[in-house]
Scaffold this motif. Structure first.
Motif, short mmCIF file in Angstrom:
data_model
loop_
_atom_site.label_atom_id
_atom_site.label_comp_id
_atom_site.label_asym_id
_atom_site.label_seq_id
_atom_site.Cartn_x
_atom_site.Cartn_y
_atom_site.Cartn_z
N PHE A 1 16.12 8.07 3.29
CA PHE A 1 15.30 8.80 2.33
C PHE A 1 13.84 8.91 2.79
CE2 PHE A 1 18.45 7.06 -0.93
CZ PHE A 1 19.09 8.27 -1.09
N GLY A 2 13.06 9.54 1.93
CA GLY A 2 11.61 9.48 2.03
C GLY A 2 11.01 10.45 3.02
N GLY A 3 11.83 11.20 3.74
CA GLY A 3 11.27 12.06 4.77
C GLY A 3 10.87 11.25 5.99
N THR A 4 11.37 10.02 6.07
CA THR A 4 10.99 9.13 7.17
C THR A 4 11.49 9.64 8.52
OG1 THR A 4 10.96 7.32 5.61
CG2 THR A 4 11.00 6.70 7.91
N VAL A 5 12.53 10.49 8.51
CA VAL A 5 12.98 11.10 9.76
C VAL A 5 11.80 11.87 10.39
CG1 VAL A 5 13.86 13.28 8.73
CG2 VAL A 5 14.87 12.40 10.85
N GLY A 6 10.85 12.27 9.56
CA GLY A 6 9.65 12.97 10.03
C GLY A 6 8.75 12.11 10.91
N ASN A 7 8.92 10.80 10.86
CA ASN A 7 8.12 9.92 11.73
C ASN A 7 8.58 9.96 13.18
OD1 ASN A 7 7.23 7.13 9.49
ND2 ASN A 7 6.44 9.20 9.66
N LEU A 8 9.78 10.48 13.41
CA LEU A 8 10.26 10.60 14.79
C LEU A 8 9.70 11.88 15.39
CD1 LEU A 8 14.03 9.78 14.16
CD2 LEU A 8 12.32 8.26 15.16
N LEU B 1 0.83 -1.20 0.00
CA LEU B 1 0.00 0.00 0.00
C LEU B 1 0.87 1.26 0.00
CD1 LEU B 1 -2.84 -1.05 2.47
CD2 LEU B 1 -3.12 -0.47 0.05
N PHE B 2 1.95 1.23 0.78
CA PHE B 2 2.83 2.42 0.80
C PHE B 2 3.46 2.64 -0.58
CE2 PHE B 2 6.95 4.49 1.16
CZ PHE B 2 6.46 5.76 1.45
N GLU B 3 3.88 1.56 -1.23
CA GLU B 3 4.44 1.67 -2.59
C GLU B 3 3.44 2.35 -3.52
OE1 GLU B 3 7.71 1.45 -2.61
OE2 GLU B 3 7.24 1.42 -4.75
N GLU B 4 2.17 1.98 -3.37
CA GLU B 4 1.12 2.59 -4.23
C GLU B 4 0.93 4.06 -3.88
OE1 GLU B 4 -2.29 -0.02 -3.92
OE2 GLU B 4 -1.16 -1.69 -4.78
N ILE B 5 1.04 4.39 -2.60
CA ILE B 5 0.93 5.79 -2.18
C ILE B 5 2.00 6.64 -2.88
CG2 ILE B 5 1.35 7.36 -0.21
CD1 ILE B 5 -0.12 5.34 1.57
N THR B 6 3.21 6.08 -3.01
CA THR B 6 4.31 6.88 -3.59
C THR B 6 4.03 7.26 -5.05
OG1 THR B 6 5.59 4.97 -4.37
CG2 THR B 6 6.04 5.72 -2.12
N GLU C 1 -1.22 13.17 -5.56
CA GLU C 1 -1.13 14.10 -4.41
C GLU C 1 0.15 13.91 -3.61
OE1 GLU C 1 -3.68 11.97 -4.91
OE2 GLU C 1 -5.63 12.93 -4.52
N TYR C 2 0.74 12.72 -3.68
CA TYR C 2 1.92 12.43 -2.84
C TYR C 2 3.18 12.85 -3.60
CZ TYR C 2 4.45 10.17 0.94
OH TYR C 2 5.28 9.93 2.01
N TYR C 3 3.53 14.13 -3.46
CA TYR C 3 4.63 14.73 -4.23
C TYR C 3 6.00 14.25 -3.73
CZ TYR C 3 4.70 17.24 0.08
OH TYR C 3 4.75 17.49 1.43
N GLN C 4 6.10 13.74 -2.49
CA GLN C 4 7.40 13.50 -1.86
C GLN C 4 8.34 12.61 -2.69
OE1 GLN C 4 4.52 13.79 0.02
NE2 GLN C 4 4.99 13.51 2.20
N THR C 5 7.86 11.43 -3.04
CA THR C 5 8.74 10.43 -3.65
C THR C 5 9.30 10.91 -4.99
OG1 THR C 5 7.34 8.79 -2.61
CG2 THR C 5 8.94 7.98 -4.20
C1 AVJ Z 1 7.42 6.95 4.50
C2 AVJ Z 1 7.09 7.79 6.65
C3 AVJ Z 1 7.81 9.24 4.93
O1 AVJ Z 1 5.24 10.17 6.48
O2 AVJ Z 1 4.81 10.63 4.42
C4 AVJ Z 1 2.64 8.10 3.63
C5 AVJ Z 1 4.53 7.44 5.27
N1 AVJ Z 1 2.12 7.94 5.69
N2 AVJ Z 1 1.36 8.40 3.75
C6 AVJ Z 1 5.15 9.84 5.30
C7 AVJ Z 1 3.14 7.81 4.86
C8 AVJ Z 1 1.02 8.30 4.99
C9 AVJ Z 1 5.54 8.44 4.86
N3 AVJ Z 1 6.94 8.10 5.24
#
Ligand code: AVJ
Length: 311
Positions: free
Chosen positions: A143-150, A29-34, A38-42
């Motif tokens: 990568f991925g902005g995952t540091v934002g989860n902390l 599901l996360f792969e599909e989100i990327t 709307e999900y500009y990050q990746t």
């Molecule tokens: C992979 C943690 C960076 O916070 O944007 C995507 C996970 N959560 N949509 C994020 C996520 C909801 C993602 N990270």
């Protein structure tokens, strides 16, 4: 897991650690989100990395890449390609929480770069960083902005632990999602296809499967909003109706009234200043700050200093 969930769901604002999103289904599901519009990050981070791979590798002159939370291992290919062209690629370590995803990406990368030595470590980047002994000539990647989860208060500790995987002079590249207007941020976590909602709800299915819990997924709704004060996106699951949940393996029985919320994710957004502020006394300093033209996303290149070497 049972002890951790037992504790987090008993808290005044109940929460579930985000790492539990990433079972096999959640990882897909996360792969599909990327790939969502709307999900500009990746896509922004990938284009930026293409543009700045050379100066990054020139700055650190690594022979080894180590990626935390590597997922499918797509982004690292950009650096592997450049490093191979420079004739400096020796080894690569991927660290991820999901064993299936990890094994697949190690196999694929090993086949694509046969002359380098690939290794996978199934681990949690928050708790298990000690397993990365410093060797030198290493570029650490997150990568991925995952540091934002902390939580912002936990970021300096994380950087201090990460710095122990490096020797002075080694580099660390961190992807950072930037503060921007609320509409853009909230759209990225409330996509019109409803994928983020499914990703969020899937965490309850993980608890059902792993801890024999009896969450009724239909009894909860996805909530994601931007908290300007804290500069973070918060995801929650809200009870649509009063519900009773049993989690036998965590020794827990919850009575949730209608509207009660469980926090499932923080995704902190930074500016160059707020990010740099988290680096103080960590043994890492900011060397370069790269962003895309729209300033949606940044790649922060950090350098391991001499500081904290003997700790
Ligand atoms: C992979 C943690 C960076 O916070 O944007 C995507 C996970 N959560 N949509 C994020 C996520 C909801 C993602 N990270």
């Amino acid at each position: 897991m049972a002890a951790e969930i037992g504790k987090s769901l008993r808290a005044p604002l109940p929460w579930i650690p985000s790492k539990y999103f990433y079972d096999d289904r959640g990882s897909v599901l996360f792969e599909e989100i990327t790939r969502l519009p709307e999900y500009y990050q990746t896509r922004t981070e990938e284009a930026l990395l293409e543009a700045v791979a050379e100066p990054i590798l020139a700055a650190g002159r690594p022979r080894e890449l180590v990626e935390l939370g590597s997922g499918t291992g797509r982004k690292i290919r950009i650096l592997l390609d450049s490093l191979q062209k420079m004739g400096r690629l020796q080894s690569c370590v991927l660290l991820d929480i999901n064993e299936l995803v990890l094994n697949q990406s190690v196999q694929r990368l090993q086949a694509a770069y046969p002359q380098a030595d690939f290794r996978g470590v199934r681990a949690d980047f928050v708790d298990d960083l000690e397993c990365l002994n410093p060797r030198g000539a290493r570029l650490l990647l997150f990568f991925g902005g995952t540091v934002g989860n902390l939580h912002p208060r936990d970021v300096p500790g994380f950087f201090r632990r990460a710095s122990h995987a490096l020797v002075p002079g080694d580099t660390f590249l961190v992807g950072v999602d930037l503060v921007k207007d609320r509409a853009r941020l909230e759209a990225a976590y409330n996509d019109s296809a409803g994928l983020t909602a499914r990703f969020n709800l899937n965490i309850l299915r993980v608890l059902n499967e792993k801890l024999c819990a009896d969450f009724d997924l239909a009894a909860f709704e996805h909530v994601a909003f931007y908290d300007v004060e804290n500069a973070w996106i918060e995801m929650r699951l809200r009870a649509r109706r009063p519900s009773r949940v049993r989690i036998p393996l965590a020794g827990l029985s919850l009575q949730l009234e209608r509207g009660k919320e469980i926090r499932t994710e923080l995704s902190c957004k930074y500016t160059r200043e707020s990010f740099t502020g988290r680096l103080e006394a960590t043994g890492l300093r900011l060397e370069r700050w790269f962003t895309d033209p729209e300033e949606l996303f940044a790649l922060a290149l950090l350098r391991r200093t001499e500081e904290g070497r003997w700790r």
